[in-house]
Design a protein around this motif. Structure first.
Motif, PDB file in Angstrom:
ATOM      1  N   TYR A 135      14.628  -4.640 -31.039  1.00 17.22           N
ATOM      2  CA  TYR A 135      15.761  -5.554 -30.868  1.00 17.22           C
ATOM      3  C   TYR A 135      15.998  -5.778 -29.369  1.00 17.22           C
ATOM      4  O   TYR A 135      16.996  -5.311 -28.804  1.00 17.22           O
ATOM      5  CB  TYR A 135      17.017  -4.994 -31.532  1.00 17.22           C
ATOM      6  CG  TYR A 135      16.850  -4.741 -33.012  1.00 17.22           C
ATOM      7  CD1 TYR A 135      17.035  -5.773 -33.937  1.00 17.22           C
ATOM      8  CD2 TYR A 135      16.497  -3.477 -33.486  1.00 17.22           C
ATOM      9  CE1 TYR A 135      16.877  -5.545 -35.288  1.00 17.22           C
ATOM     10  CE2 TYR A 135      16.332  -3.234 -34.831  1.00 17.22           C
ATOM     11  CZ  TYR A 135      16.520  -4.275 -35.735  1.00 17.22           C
ATOM     12  OH  TYR A 135      16.353  -4.054 -37.074  1.00 17.22           O
ATOM     13  N   PRO A 136      15.083  -6.491 -28.692  1.00 12.08           N
ATOM     14  CA  PRO A 136      15.174  -6.657 -27.230  1.00 12.08           C
ATOM     15  C   PRO A 136      16.528  -7.205 -26.790  1.00 12.08           C
ATOM     16  O   PRO A 136      17.041  -8.172 -27.374  1.00 12.08           O
ATOM     17  CB  PRO A 136      14.043  -7.642 -26.915  1.00 12.08           C
ATOM     18  CG  PRO A 136      13.088  -7.514 -28.067  1.00 12.08           C
ATOM     19  CD  PRO A 136      13.941  -7.208 -29.264  1.00 12.08           C
ATOM     20  N   GLY A 137      17.105  -6.546 -25.784  1.00 12.99           N
ATOM     21  CA  GLY A 137      18.377  -6.981 -25.237  1.00 12.99           C
ATOM     22  C   GLY A 137      19.592  -6.535 -26.018  1.00 12.99           C
ATOM     23  O   GLY A 137      20.724  -6.753 -25.578  1.00 12.99           O
ATOM     24  N   HIS A 138      19.385  -5.914 -27.190  1.00 12.31           N
ATOM     25  CA  HIS A 138      20.508  -5.497 -28.032  1.00 12.31           C
ATOM     26  C   HIS A 138      20.656  -3.972 -27.959  1.00 12.31           C
ATOM     27  O   HIS A 138      20.474  -3.260 -28.945  1.00 12.31           O
ATOM     28  CB  HIS A 138      20.294  -5.933 -29.481  1.00 12.31           C
ATOM     29  CG  HIS A 138      20.311  -7.408 -29.671  1.00 12.31           C
ATOM     30  ND1 HIS A 138      20.265  -8.012 -30.916  1.00 12.31           N
ATOM     31  CD2 HIS A 138      20.376  -8.428 -28.778  1.00 12.31           C
ATOM     32  CE1 HIS A 138      20.280  -9.315 -30.769  1.00 12.31           C
ATOM     33  NE2 HIS A 138      20.352  -9.596 -29.479  1.00 12.31           N
ATOM     34  N   VAL A 139      20.990  -3.481 -26.788  1.00 10.57           N
ATOM     35  CA  VAL A 139      21.153  -2.038 -26.593  1.00 10.57           C
ATOM     36  C   VAL A 139      22.589  -1.653 -26.892  1.00 10.57           C
ATOM     37  O   VAL A 139      23.532  -2.211 -26.313  1.00 10.57           O
ATOM     38  CB  VAL A 139      20.779  -1.632 -25.152  1.00 10.57           C
ATOM     39  CG1 VAL A 139      21.111  -0.174 -24.908  1.00 10.57           C
ATOM     40  CG2 VAL A 139      19.303  -1.895 -24.901  1.00 10.57           C
ATOM     41  N   VAL A 140      22.776  -0.704 -27.798  1.00  6.51           N
ATOM     42  CA  VAL A 140      24.126  -0.285 -28.158  1.00  6.51           C
ATOM     43  C   VAL A 140      24.107   1.182 -28.587  1.00  6.51           C
ATOM     44  O   VAL A 140      23.188   1.623 -29.264  1.00  6.51           O
ATOM     45  CB  VAL A 140      24.696  -1.175 -29.290  1.00  6.51           C
ATOM     46  CG1 VAL A 140      23.843  -1.084 -30.562  1.00  6.51           C
ATOM     47  CG2 VAL A 140      26.143  -0.805 -29.613  1.00  6.51           C
ATOM     48  N   GLY A 141      25.097   1.926 -28.132  1.00 10.82           N
ATOM     49  CA  GLY A 141      25.305   3.280 -28.631  1.00 10.82           C
ATOM     50  C   GLY A 141      24.421   4.357 -28.048  1.00 10.82           C
ATOM     51  O   GLY A 141      24.516   5.515 -28.467  1.00 10.82           O
ATOM     52  N   THR A 142      23.557   4.031 -27.098  1.00 12.15           N
ATOM     53  CA  THR A 142      22.591   5.040 -26.623  1.00 12.15           C
ATOM     54  C   THR A 142      22.853   5.511 -25.197  1.00 12.15           C
ATOM     55  O   THR A 142      22.123   6.369 -24.705  1.00 12.15           O
ATOM     56  CB  THR A 142      21.156   4.485 -26.726  1.00 12.15           C
ATOM     57  OG1 THR A 142      21.084   3.198 -26.095  1.00 12.15           O
ATOM     58  CG2 THR A 142      20.736   4.352 -28.180  1.00 12.15           C
TER      59      THR A 142
END
Length: 540
Positions: A485-492
Motif C-alpha cells: 500500500y505505497p504511501g499509506h503508512v499508518v500505525g507503525t
C-alpha cells in the motif's frame, strides 16, 4: 499424609524437574508452600508477567529436551500465558504449564477468574488435564510429562483446583526406579524403512537434507554431520533451526526461512530427493508452501520425511517414504549404512563456497550503523557455545544472514514469529548456562513487549547482553505497508524511551551505539559487566 501441593512438587523432583517459572497466584498457594519446603532443591524463578514465564519455560524445554515448567494463576494469568503456550505448540517444544482453578465447589458458576481451560486451550495446547483428586496427582503428572515429550513434543496444561492442592492424602509417588528407566516415547525407524531410504539415496544425483526440530541436540548434530559427509549430501536448516548443523561446515548451504541464500534458492528446485529430518515443513520453511509443493501437487522431486509424530505424515506434504522416528534414532541407523562414493564432494564444496561468499558480502555500506558488519563481528568474536536469542521483526534478518551457528542449542527463536520472545528466552538460557555468553537480539518494538523481564535478569544477577536495534518503528509491518500500500503508512511509528537509561533504571548497564565502530567497545564492556546490559543500536 501430604498435601496435594507437596505431592505435586515431590513428583516434579522425582521426574527430574528442579526449576519452574511463575508469577505467584493465590490459586496455587499450597504448591508454593511445598516449593518453600524444598528450598535448595527446587528453584522458583519469579517473572514479571505470565507471558514471560511461559516463554522462559518454552526456551528451557528447547534447550534441555525436557518439559519447561511454569505456574500461572487462574483466569487472567492463564490468558497472559497463552502466547507462550502457542509458541511451544508451533515449535513442538515440551512444556508443562500448571494453572490454578477455582475451588471445586464453585466450578461452573463463572466464579471469580474461572475459565474453562479445556475450551480455551483447545488447539493451542497439545493436551489439557484437570486434577480434582489429590490421590491422582502422581498418575496424572506422569501422564502430562509423557504427553509433553512423546511423539511430536508440545505443551500440556495441568489444571489445579485450589482446594485440591490443600487436601491431605496418603498416596505413594511413582517409584523412582520406574521413572528413571522410562524412556521417552522415542519412535525409531524400521530396518526396512532405512533400506528404502538408502536405495533412494543410491539413485539420487542431487539430494538435499532439510534439518532441525525442537528435540535436536549436539549428539544429533554430530550424527547428521557424519551422515551428510559419508553420503555426500548438502544440508539446509529449516526456519529458526540454523543451529541444527554447523554453518561453517562444507556441506552447509543455508537456511530455509526469511533469508534464503541464492545458492540454496537455485539448488532446491533442482534437487531430485529431499531428505527432511525433523521439521514439519511449515509455511516459513516452504516459503508459503511454494518451494516444496503440498500433497495435492506431486512432482518428480521425491521426499523422505522423518518426524516423530505419525499424525504429521502426509498431513500437508506427500512423502514418498514417511518414517515415524526421532531425528536422533533415524540418524543413528543411517550412520552404519555402507555407501559408495557418490562423487559429489566437489559440487558440495562449490555450493558451500558460494553460500559463504553471500554471508561475507557487505550490504549496508555507507550507513552510519552497519548491522551486517556488527553481526559479522559477533560471529568472529563469540565462542561456538554462545546462545543467541531472537524475537520477530525485520531486524532478525541481519542475524539470520550474517551470524553463523556452530553448535546445537545456541539459537533460540520461535517459529510462530512471536514478538517479545527474545528477552525471556535469554533469561532462561542464562539461568541454565551461566558460564556461556548469552546475547539477546531485539527490535525496539519487540523489546518492549516483554522488556519488563529485564528486571528478572537483574533480580537473579544474570549478565545478559541485550541488543535493542532501534529504528523507532515496527519495521516489518512498515515494509509490508510500503510494498503493498505505497504511501499509506499508518500505525507503525513508535515513540521510544532512552533504552540505555532504562537499563540503568532497572539496575543494569546501558550503552548507545550510533556508529558501527562504537559497537565492539560497547559489546566488550557489556560482556565484562556483572549485571545485565542493554546496547541500544540506533539505526536509520
Amino acid at each position: 499424609m501430604r498435601s496435594g501441593g507437596r505431592i505435586l512438587i515431590d513428583g516434579l523432583l522425582g521426574l527430574g524437574a528442579d526449576t519452574a517459572f511463575c508469577v505467584p497466584g493465590e490459586s496455587f498457594l499450597a504448591a508454593l508452600d511445598a516449593i518453600y519446603g524444598h528450598h535448595g532443591r527446587f528453584r522458583l524463578v519469579t517473572c514479571r508477567q505470565e507471558g514471560g514465564a511461559a516463554y522462559m519455560a518454552e526456551a528451557w524445554g528447547k534447550l534441555t529436551g525436557q518439559p519447561g515448567i511454569c505456574f500461572v494463576s487462574r483466569g487472567p494469568g492463564a490468558t497472559n500465558a497463552m502466547v507462550g503456550i502457542h509458541a511451544a505448540y508451533q515449535d513442538s517444544t515440551p512444556v508443562i504449564c500448571f494453572v490454578g482453578q477455582v475451588p471445586r465447589g464453585f466450578r461452573g458458576r463463572e466464579a471469580f477468574q474461572e475459565l474453562d481451560y479445556h475450551r480455551a486451550f483447545d488447539g493451542i495446547a497439545k493436551h489439557v488435564i484437570s486434577i480434582d483428586d489429590a490421590r491422582r496427582i502422581p498418575e496424572q503428572l506422569n501422564h502430562a510429562w509423557q504427553c509433553a515429550t512423546g511423539g511430536r513434543p508440545g505443551p500440556v496444561m495441568v489444571v489445579l483446583y485450589e482446594d485440591m492442592l490443600r487436601d491431605e492424602v496418603d498416596v505413594p509417588d511413582i517409584p523412582l526406579s520406574d521413572l528413571h528407566t522410562q524412556a521417552r516415547f522415542a519412535a525409531a525407524p524400521s530396518p526396512a524403512a532405512v533400506d528404502r531410504v538408502v536405495d533412494l539415496l543410491g539413485k539420487s544425483e542431487r539430494p538435499l537434507i532439510i534439518c532441525g526440530d525442537s528435540s535436536w541436540n549436539q549428539d544429533t548434530l554430530v550424527l547428521l554431520t557424519r551422515v551428510a559427509d559419508r553420503h555426500q549430501i548438502p544440508v539446509a536448516a529449516a526456519f529458526r533451526r540454523q543451529d541444527a548443523f554447523d554453518n561453517t561446515h562444507t556441506n552447509y548451504i543455508g537456511e530455509l526461512g526469511l533469508m534464503v541464500s541464492p545458492v540454496l534458492q537455485e539448488y532446491l528446485p533442482a534437487a531430485d530427493l529431499l531428505l527432511v529430518i525433523g521439521p514439519r515443513l511449515g509455511e516459513m520453511t516452504t516459503q508459503g508452501y511454494e518451494i516444496i509443493p503440498p500433497a495435492i501437487g506431486f512432482t518428480d522431486q521425491q521426499v523422505v520425511h522423518v518426524h516423530p509424530g505419525a499424525e504429521e505424515m502426509n498431513a500437508v506434504f506427500h512423502a514418498d517414504i514417511a518414517v515415524t522416528s526421532t531425528s536422533l534414532a533415524f540418524l543413528s541407523a543411517m550412520q552404519h549404512v555402507s555407501v559408495q562414493d557418490a562423487g559429489r564432494r566437489m559440487m558440495i564444496k562449490s555450493l558451500h563456497e558460494r553460500y559463504q561468499r553471500w554471508v561475507d558480502e557487505p550490504v549496508s555500506e555507507g550507513q552510519a550503523v552497519r548491522m551486517d558488519a556488527i553481526c559479522s563481528q559477533l560471529r568472529k568474536t563469540l565462542p561456538a557455545e554462545a546462545v543467541i536469542t531472537v524475537g520477530a521483526g525485520s531486524y532478525t534478518s541481519w542475524g539470520q544472514r550474517f551470524y553463523q551457528y556452530r553448535q546445537s542449542g545456541t539459537q533460540l527463536g520461535s517459529t510462530n514469529g512471536t514478538m517479545g520472545y527474545s528477552v525471556p528466552a535469554a533469561v532462561a538460557a542464562k539461568l541454565l548456562r551461566p558460564e556461556v555468553p548469552v546475547v539477546s537480539f531485539n527490535g525496539d518494538g519487540c523489546f518492549l513487549m516483554n522488556g519488563q523481564e529485564f528486571a528478572t535478569a537483574v533480580k537473579y544477577g544474570l549478565p545478559i547482553v541485550f541488543l535493542v536495534i532501534n529504528n523507532n518503528r515496527l519495521g516489518s509491518i512498515r515494509n509490508h505497508q510500503e510494498r503493498h500500500y505505497p504511501g499509506h503508512v499508518v500505525g507503525t511509528d513508535l515513540m521510544n524511551p532512552d533504552f540505555a537509561r532504562l537499563a540503568e533504571a532497572y539496575g543494569g548497564r546501558g550503552y548507545v551505539v550510533t556508529y558501527t565502530e562504537e559497537f565492539m567497545p560497547a559489546f566488550a564492556a557489556a560482556l565484562e559487566d556483572k549485571v545485565p546490559s542493554i546496547i541500544e543500536i540506533r539505526v536509520e
